[in-house]
Enzyme design. Sequence first.
Site, short mmCIF file in Angstrom:
data_model
loop_
_atom_site.label_atom_id
_atom_site.label_comp_id
_atom_site.label_asym_id
_atom_site.label_seq_id
_atom_site.Cartn_x
_atom_site.Cartn_y
_atom_site.Cartn_z
N THR A 41 0.86 -1.18 0.00
CA THR A 41 0.00 0.00 0.00
C THR A 41 0.90 1.23 0.00
O THR A 41 1.57 1.52 0.99
CB THR A 41 -0.92 0.00 1.23
OG1 THR A 41 -1.72 -1.17 1.23
CG2 THR A 41 -1.83 1.23 1.22
N LYS B 12 -7.52 1.13 -2.12
CA LYS B 12 -7.03 0.55 -0.87
C LYS B 12 -6.91 1.63 0.21
O LYS B 12 -7.27 1.40 1.38
CB LYS B 12 -5.67 -0.11 -1.10
CG LYS B 12 -4.99 -0.63 0.19
CD LYS B 12 -5.80 -1.71 0.88
CE LYS B 12 -5.22 -2.10 2.24
NZ LYS B 12 -3.91 -2.74 2.16
#
Length: 277
Positions: free
Chosen positions: A100, A175
């Site tokens: 991420t 995300k």
Amino acid sequence: MGGLLMRVGFIGLGSQGAPMARRIVEAGFATTLWARRPASVEPFAATPAEVAGTPAELAAASDLVCLCVVNDADVSEVVLGEHGVLAGLREGGVIAVHSTVHPDTCRRLAAEAGGAGVAVVDAPVSGGGPAAEEGRLLVMAGGDPDTVEACRPVFASYADPVVYLGPLGSGQVTKLLNNVLFTANLATSAGAVALGGALGVEPGRLADVLSHGSGNSFALGSIARAGGTLEHLAALAGPLLQKDARLVAALAEAAGARPGAVMDAADAALALMEHPR
């Protein structure tokens, strides 16, 4: 590049990455691993997986290189550093960023990699180690649609669903928004539990009961498992949730978008966890 003939390299054998890599190996893909610490690859000694001496060596043996390292700096170093992935990956290869990170990190990598004929897709994941072990991670993919489709058989070894979201960076934005919404839900859930305590209902028991009702959320379930408080979550996830909230705020500011109530609630949760944005 496709099917079981695809050769896969995997870097980032942590609590989530290790079971992802094991699923790739068990699905029959020729797999090469690299890790900074020898201990990280030791659990794979009895598998067919090969171990490379450098990221470049791993890339030279791979068609697809999956990255599951911690942050932007790690991604850039592993790909662009001396003896990095880009030094070894041949034309037509693909780098999948499961970490991420900021969408711009993926775009910068793509700009560098494009000159060598290498494609980049962003494919952050949600679900954690247990979901990876069971093959039910969520993959949020962005990039060229044909490239993502070529990677899908590998992603499907550890994820269900694998969702294509649009151009490069779309997966990272999704995300990050998922994590900010989770953070916001922590605030509302913790607030409800605290209010219940003030009204005479034991917090741990209240959280457990509410987690079975219509007001349930993943965040509330996490609080219930922690006995009705945020203390454990703050220590475990506070810094990462803080980082992701900062990234979303920066993206919104750059786009001239109003963050709205979700960011207000996320800020409340971060304050409760003593990790203010």
